[in-house]
Design a protein around this motif. Structure first.
Motif, PDB file in Angstrom:
ATOM      1  N   LEU A 160       1.035  -1.209  -0.206  1.00  0.00           N
ATOM      2  CA  LEU A 160       0.011   0.012   0.150  1.00  0.00           C
ATOM      3  C   LEU A 160       0.904   1.313   0.077  1.00  0.00           C
ATOM      4  O   LEU A 160       0.525   2.047  -0.902  1.00  0.00           O
ATOM      5  CB  LEU A 160      -0.905  -0.075   1.355  1.00  0.00           C
ATOM      6  CG  LEU A 160      -1.907   1.026   1.050  1.00  0.00           C
ATOM      7  CD1 LEU A 160      -3.268   0.389   1.727  1.00  0.00           C
ATOM      8  CD2 LEU A 160      -1.734   2.306   1.862  1.00  0.00           C
ATOM      9  N   PRO A 161       1.947   1.575   0.833  1.00  0.00           N
ATOM     10  CA  PRO A 161       2.647   2.389   0.966  1.00  0.00           C
ATOM     11  C   PRO A 161       3.436   2.747  -0.600  1.00  0.00           C
ATOM     12  O   PRO A 161       3.446   4.030  -0.858  1.00  0.00           O
ATOM     13  CB  PRO A 161       3.588   2.459   2.103  1.00  0.00           C
ATOM     14  CG  PRO A 161       3.678   1.049   2.488  1.00  0.00           C
ATOM     15  CD  PRO A 161       2.086   0.665   2.060  1.00  0.00           C
ATOM     16  N   ASN A 162       3.949   1.651  -0.950  1.00  0.00           N
ATOM     17  CA  ASN A 162       4.512   2.003  -2.357  1.00  0.00           C
ATOM     18  C   ASN A 162       3.749   2.093  -3.582  1.00  0.00           C
ATOM     19  O   ASN A 162       4.057   3.242  -4.133  1.00  0.00           O
ATOM     20  CB  ASN A 162       4.938   0.515  -2.926  1.00  0.00           C
ATOM     21  CG  ASN A 162       6.309   0.211  -2.230  1.00  0.00           C
ATOM     22  OD1 ASN A 162       6.890   0.921  -1.242  1.00  0.00           O
ATOM     23  ND2 ASN A 162       6.763  -1.019  -2.032  1.00  0.00           N
ATOM     24  N   ALA A 163       2.337   1.935  -3.413  1.00  0.00           N
ATOM     25  CA  ALA A 163       1.508   2.370  -4.463  1.00  0.00           C
ATOM     26  C   ALA A 163       0.994   3.826  -4.177  1.00  0.00           C
ATOM     27  O   ALA A 163       0.990   4.642  -5.102  1.00  0.00           O
ATOM     28  CB  ALA A 163       0.052   1.564  -4.148  1.00  0.00           C
ATOM     29  N   VAL A 164       0.906   4.314  -2.822  1.00  0.00           N
ATOM     30  CA  VAL A 164       0.606   5.557  -2.725  1.00  0.00           C
ATOM     31  C   VAL A 164       1.763   6.560  -3.245  1.00  0.00           C
ATOM     32  O   VAL A 164       1.632   7.577  -3.822  1.00  0.00           O
ATOM     33  CB  VAL A 164       0.522   5.780  -1.147  1.00  0.00           C
ATOM     34  CG1 VAL A 164       0.347   7.146  -0.699  1.00  0.00           C
ATOM     35  CG2 VAL A 164      -0.963   5.134  -0.727  1.00  0.00           C
ATOM     36  N   ALA A 165       3.004   6.058  -3.023  1.00  0.00           N
ATOM     37  CA  ALA A 165       4.337   7.006  -3.110  1.00  0.00           C
ATOM     38  C   ALA A 165       4.443   7.029  -4.901  1.00  0.00           C
ATOM     39  O   ALA A 165       4.586   8.091  -5.130  1.00  0.00           O
ATOM     40  CB  ALA A 165       5.590   6.363  -2.742  1.00  0.00           C
ATOM     41  N   SER A 166       3.954   5.954  -5.469  1.00  0.00           N
ATOM     42  CA  SER A 166       4.127   5.906  -6.996  1.00  0.00           C
ATOM     43  C   SER A 166       3.024   6.834  -7.281  1.00  0.00           C
ATOM     44  O   SER A 166       3.189   7.743  -8.323  1.00  0.00           O
ATOM     45  CB  SER A 166       3.615   4.671  -7.386  1.00  0.00           C
ATOM     46  OG  SER A 166       4.827   3.553  -7.206  1.00  0.00           O
ATOM     47  N   GLN A 167       1.630   7.056  -6.599  1.00  0.00           N
ATOM     48  CA  GLN A 167       0.909   7.671  -7.368  1.00  0.00           C
ATOM     49  C   GLN A 167       0.939   9.339  -7.203  1.00  0.00           C
ATOM     50  O   GLN A 167       1.086  10.199  -7.948  1.00  0.00           O
ATOM     51  CB  GLN A 167      -0.568   7.669  -6.837  1.00  0.00           C
ATOM     52  CG  GLN A 167      -1.736   8.488  -7.419  1.00  0.00           C
ATOM     53  CD  GLN A 167      -3.160   7.820  -7.052  1.00  0.00           C
ATOM     54  OE1 GLN A 167      -3.294   6.874  -6.210  1.00  0.00           O
ATOM     55  NE2 GLN A 167      -4.005   8.384  -7.685  1.00  0.00           N
ATOM     56  N   ILE A 168       1.630   9.606  -5.776  1.00  0.00           N
ATOM     57  CA  ILE A 168       2.339  10.974  -5.650  1.00  0.00           C
ATOM     58  C   ILE A 168       3.249  11.414  -6.552  1.00  0.00           C
ATOM     59  O   ILE A 168       3.435  12.446  -7.044  1.00  0.00           O
ATOM     60  CB  ILE A 168       2.786  10.964  -4.278  1.00  0.00           C
ATOM     61  CG1 ILE A 168       1.509  10.753  -3.284  1.00  0.00           C
ATOM     62  CG2 ILE A 168       3.528  12.469  -3.865  1.00  0.00           C
ATOM     63  CD1 ILE A 168       2.008  10.680  -1.637  1.00  0.00           C
ATOM     64  N   GLY A 169       4.318  10.186  -6.793  1.00  0.00           N
ATOM     65  CA  GLY A 169       5.211  10.686  -7.930  1.00  0.00           C
ATOM     66  C   GLY A 169       4.786  10.922  -9.294  1.00  0.00           C
ATOM     67  O   GLY A 169       5.302  11.661  -9.952  1.00  0.00           O
ATOM     68  N   ILE A 170       3.785  10.266  -9.483  1.00  0.00           N
ATOM     69  CA  ILE A 170       3.060  10.413 -11.091  1.00  0.00           C
ATOM     70  C   ILE A 170       2.717  11.872 -10.980  1.00  0.00           C
ATOM     71  O   ILE A 170       2.790  12.578 -11.934  1.00  0.00           O
ATOM     72  CB  ILE A 170       2.017   9.503 -11.239  1.00  0.00           C
ATOM     73  CG1 ILE A 170       2.493   8.132 -11.392  1.00  0.00           C
ATOM     74  CG2 ILE A 170       1.176   9.798 -12.529  1.00  0.00           C
ATOM     75  CD1 ILE A 170       1.464   6.970 -11.384  1.00  0.00           C
ATOM     76  N   VAL A 171       2.008  12.289  -9.901  1.00  0.00           N
ATOM     77  CA  VAL A 171       1.539  13.886 -10.053  1.00  0.00           C
ATOM     78  C   VAL A 171       2.469  14.600  -9.800  1.00  0.00           C
ATOM     79  O   VAL A 171       2.536  15.529 -10.842  1.00  0.00           O
ATOM     80  CB  VAL A 171       0.521  13.885  -8.545  1.00  0.00           C
ATOM     81  CG1 VAL A 171       0.203  15.437  -8.483  1.00  0.00           C
ATOM     82  CG2 VAL A 171      -0.739  13.160  -8.816  1.00  0.00           C
ATOM     83  N   GLY A 172       3.658  14.429  -9.323  1.00  0.00           N
ATOM     84  CA  GLY A 172       4.697  15.528  -9.236  1.00  0.00           C
ATOM     85  C   GLY A 172       5.462  15.352 -10.705  1.00  0.00           C
ATOM     86  O   GLY A 172       5.885  16.639 -11.117  1.00  0.00           O
ATOM     87  N   GLN A 173       5.449  14.092 -11.301  1.00  0.00           N
ATOM     88  CA  GLN A 173       6.037  14.079 -12.722  1.00  0.00           C
ATOM     89  C   GLN A 173       5.320  14.978 -13.669  1.00  0.00           C
ATOM     90  O   GLN A 173       5.773  15.552 -14.522  1.00  0.00           O
ATOM     91  CB  GLN A 173       6.068  12.754 -13.051  1.00  0.00           C
ATOM     92  CG  GLN A 173       6.500  12.549 -14.505  1.00  0.00           C
ATOM     93  CD  GLN A 173       6.940  10.797 -14.743  1.00  0.00           C
ATOM     94  OE1 GLN A 173       6.045  10.086 -14.293  1.00  0.00           O
ATOM     95  NE2 GLN A 173       7.402  10.660 -15.860  1.00  0.00           N
ATOM     96  N   LEU A 174       3.993  14.953 -13.645  1.00  0.00           N
ATOM     97  CA  LEU A 174       3.147  15.585 -14.666  1.00  0.00           C
ATOM     98  C   LEU A 174       3.183  17.175 -14.482  1.00  0.00           C
ATOM     99  O   LEU A 174       3.291  17.689 -15.284  1.00  0.00           O
ATOM    100  CB  LEU A 174       1.718  15.217 -14.442  1.00  0.00           C
ATOM    101  CG  LEU A 174       1.298  13.802 -14.951  1.00  0.00           C
ATOM    102  CD1 LEU A 174      -0.022  13.330 -14.513  1.00  0.00           C
ATOM    103  CD2 LEU A 174       1.372  13.864 -16.565  1.00  0.00           C
ATOM    104  N   GLN A 175       3.229  17.376 -13.120  1.00  0.00           N
ATOM    105  CA  GLN A 175       3.253  18.843 -12.802  1.00  0.00           C
ATOM    106  C   GLN A 175       4.629  19.604 -13.099  1.00  0.00           C
ATOM    107  O   GLN A 175       4.811  20.496 -13.772  1.00  0.00           O
ATOM    108  CB  GLN A 175       3.099  19.151 -11.488  1.00  0.00           C
ATOM    109  CG  GLN A 175       1.663  18.989 -10.934  1.00  0.00           C
ATOM    110  CD  GLN A 175       1.321  19.369  -9.597  1.00  0.00           C
ATOM    111  OE1 GLN A 175       2.183  19.767  -8.651  1.00  0.00           O
ATOM    112  NE2 GLN A 175       0.056  19.200  -9.194  1.00  0.00           N
ATOM    113  N   THR A 176       5.777  18.639 -13.128  1.00  0.00           N
ATOM    114  CA  THR A 176       6.917  19.138 -13.406  1.00  0.00           C
ATOM    115  C   THR A 176       7.023  19.178 -14.908  1.00  0.00           C
ATOM    116  O   THR A 176       7.809  20.214 -15.691  1.00  0.00           O
ATOM    117  CB  THR A 176       8.049  18.036 -13.005  1.00  0.00           C
ATOM    118  OG1 THR A 176       8.187  18.029 -11.634  1.00  0.00           O
ATOM    119  CG2 THR A 176       9.577  18.556 -13.710  1.00  0.00           C
ATOM    120  N   ALA A 177       6.419  18.358 -15.891  1.00  0.00           N
ATOM    121  CA  ALA A 177       6.390  18.332 -17.306  1.00  0.00           C
ATOM    122  C   ALA A 177       5.487  19.513 -17.749  1.00  0.00           C
ATOM    123  O   ALA A 177       5.478  19.710 -18.841  1.00  0.00           O
ATOM    124  CB  ALA A 177       5.728  17.090 -17.695  1.00  0.00           C
ATOM    125  N   GLY A 178       4.599  20.080 -16.819  1.00  0.00           N
ATOM    126  CA  GLY A 178       3.921  21.238 -17.385  1.00  0.00           C
ATOM    127  C   GLY A 178       2.421  21.359 -17.082  1.00  0.00           C
ATOM    128  O   GLY A 178       1.649  21.930 -17.166  1.00  0.00           O
TER     129      GLY A 178
END
Length: 613
Positions: A160-178
């Motif tokens: 569960l914490p790994n999935a949460v961390a991955s989803q947070i990372g995805i949001v950050g990745q998209l925001q960094t990309a614009g």
């Protein structure tokens, strides 16, 4: 409010005359340039369809009551975008795949299943690493990671914490990309699904607990990383529907619309396997965990309400500025040059305003106002005081609710009037109070959330002109500048525990409109003189690029942003009417309307009366 609206219909009909003179507003461009989805079977728009037999593809391929739509498709329809599947040879903007986990690629009966992380990487690879800042993105996952715990025995930690961390990372990745606008729905209460119900009370409780833990960790992590997202509280929405299913049109929330019960696979569910011909409408769930198309429609309606609400509330500040401009015009026009001789003169009038906005939805404001004052004339100088009381009712359109605005205004007026040239100025302060009733339709169920903020409008206006006079015809240039500062208090809606309840921050809206044009009048006789004025108008202040709200039912969630209303900076205004004498009083009756606006049309009708004493 209802009785007032009935009474106001004649005013609305009169205002329509002014609106006829305006060019019809063009259809607004889309709020979002495109909709891009990353997720699992809840969002999947047909990822596996090309792998199914050709003969059944028209009525299978999505995880719902086929051939019905899923929420992503309904949402895209609302915004005029697309939600076509991407994968297995398909090239749409819906990358979601049934069975997808957040950060781990997997394989199912029909082949490879890309994780949400892989879906995002595929999208960014196709765009050269840049995310369209005007697009609306969705990142919805985590349910299959929980199923890995409940169905396959994977350990809660670290799954569960790994999935949460991955989803947070995805949001950050998209925001960094614009990316600027990212929807992040919560995991629904899995304990309420038919599959968990059928497994017994302990399984239900575990499904609910895992959903709560995932959602809490996700939004705490997003807030901790200062990652602003648009939250969609499907967890509480599902609970609210399950608590009163009949209100939402459902007669069964424990069984499945598709046969066989509980174990059916909605990917291949179609009308031949429905429990009843109307199961797609009557049942909440298609199979053990997936909603029917009717439930998906409600989910999309809820999501639209989250996206559109800040835009509806932001319309109030612009509506106040339009009413403020109409009031300033009324004050400026109450005199026709310098009164004959020194003395005192009273004046009073009524005005009706209407505002129409075409920007993804229709905002329709209507209101009558009264104003009046006293002028004192000393030589070429006229000065005085005025006050007013106004009301404006705004309908948000598309059954999104309405708002009423009451304003009380006090101000001062001063003018210099020569034989040909003239200039006047005014300063006013308005106190505003609002009663807002925001409506959310979820299937046949209507919810209302209310709020009553206050506001103020400080306005400063200057008008000037020069007149070339003949025996009957007079004409000349005119110019004006009107500055307004509008502030509306933030407020939190009632029933804060409901998934649909929002809170809105303070609004501050600046407007500065400069106008330059020409006016003409013709004296038919000693008692009637029609006139017209056409100006080019420029709004020098920028409209809000983004507007904000906060979900009250998700503890710790940050305020979110959506695109603000698109308003015109350049347009024209036509004022026309006649000065005459009625019942022994000087009278000025006319109308004004904006022209050549692509996003809106504003109009007013007015009647001023006055007399020296």
């Amino acid at each position: 409010m209802t009785s007032y609206k009935r009474a106001s219909r004649p005013i609305r009909n009169l205002l329509a005359v002014a609106l006829v003179a305006a060019a019809a507003p063009a259809m607004a461009g889309g709020t979002y340039s495109q909709t891009v989805f990353f997720g699992d079977s809840l969002t999947d728009g047909g990822f596996f369809r090309p792998l199914l037999p050709l003969t059944v593809r028209p009525v299978t391929g999505q995880f719902t009551t086929n051939p019905g739509l899923v929420w992503s498709q309904y949402l895209a329809d609302f915004y005029g975008t697309r939600a076509d599947a991407n994968g297995n040879g398909q090239t749409g903007t819906n990358y979601a795949a049934g069975g997808a986990r957040v950060g781990i690629n997997s394989t199912g009966a029909l082949g490879p299943i890309p994780s949400l992380a892989t879906q995002v990487n595929n999208y960014l690879t196709s765009t050269g690493g840049r995310a369209d800042p005007r697009a609306l993105y969705t990142v919805w996952g985590g349910a299959n990671d929980i199923f890995a715990i409940t169905n396959a025995g994977a350990p809660v930690v670290p799954t569960l914490p790994n999935a949460v961390a991955s989803q947070i990372g995805i949001v950050g990745q998209l925001q960094t990309a614009g990316a600027r606008y990212i929807l992040v729905p919560t995991i629904p209460d899995l304990g309420l699904t038919p599959a968990f119900r059928a497994a017994g009370a302990a399984a239900q409780a575990n499904g609910t607990a895992l959903s709560i833990n995932y959602n809490s960790a996700l939004f705490a992590g997003l807030a901790g990383g200062n990652l602003r997202v648009i939250p969609v509280d499907t967890f509480n929405l599902l609970r609210e529907i399950a608590a009163n299913p009949g209100a939402y049109g459902f007669t069964n929330i424990t069984g499945t619309a598709c046969q066989p019960q509980i174990t059916a696979n909605s990917l291949t569910c179609n009308p031949t396997s429905y429990v009843t011909p109307t199961a797609a409408q009557d049942y909440l769930f298609a199979d053990g965990v997936h909603p029917t198309s009717s439930a998906h429609r409600i989910l999309s309606e809820y999501t639209v309400s989250i996206l559109e609400a800040p835009r509806h509330i932001s319309a109030l500040s612009h509506s106040a500025s339009v009413a403020g401009r109409a009031r300033a015009e009324q004050v400026s026009l109450h005199l026709d040059g310098k009164p004959a001789g020194d003395g005192t003169r009273w004046w009073g009038g009524v005005r009706g305003d209407i505002q129409r906005y075409d920007d993804g939805a229709l905002y329709d404001g209507l209101g009558p106002s009264i104003a009046g004052g006293v002028d004192w004339t000393r030589g070429n100088l006229v000065y005085g005081a005025f006050g007013g009381l106004g009301r404006n009712d705004t309908e948000f359109g598309n059954r999104f609710g309405d708002a009423s605005q009451l304003d009380v205004t006090l101000g001062g007026f001063v003018g210099w009037y020569g034989d040909r040239a003239w200039v006047n100025g005014q300063l006013s302060y308005s106190h505003m109070s609002f009663d807002i009733d925001r409506e959310i339709w979820l299937g046949p169920a209507k919810r209302s959330h209310e709020g009553s903020p206050n506001g103020k409008n400080l306005s400063l206006g200057v008008n000037a002109g020069y007149e070339f006079s003949g025996d009957r015809l007079s004409h000349g240039p005119v110019a004006s500048l009107l500055a307004q500062r509008i502030d509306i208090d933030g407020y939190a809606e009632d029933q804060p525990a409901l998934s649909t309840s929002l809170a809105f921050p303070d609004q501050s809206y600046d407007s500065m409109i400069g106008s330059l044009g020409w006016q003409v009048s013709y004296k038919i006789n000693d008692h009637v003189a029609p006139y017209a004025r056409l100006t080019y108008d420029r709004e020098f202040e920028d409209a809000d690029k983004e507007v904000f709200a906060r979900a009250q039912s998700i503890p710790g969630s940050l305020p979110y942003a959506v695109p603000g209303l698109e308003l015109d900076d350049n347009y024209a205004t036509l004022i026309f009417g006649a000065r005459t004498e009625l019942f022994g009083l000087d009278a000025n009756i006319g109308a004004s309307t904006t022209l050549f606006q692509g996003k809106a049309t504003d109009a007013s009708v007015y009647a001023n009366f006055g007399k020296g004493f």
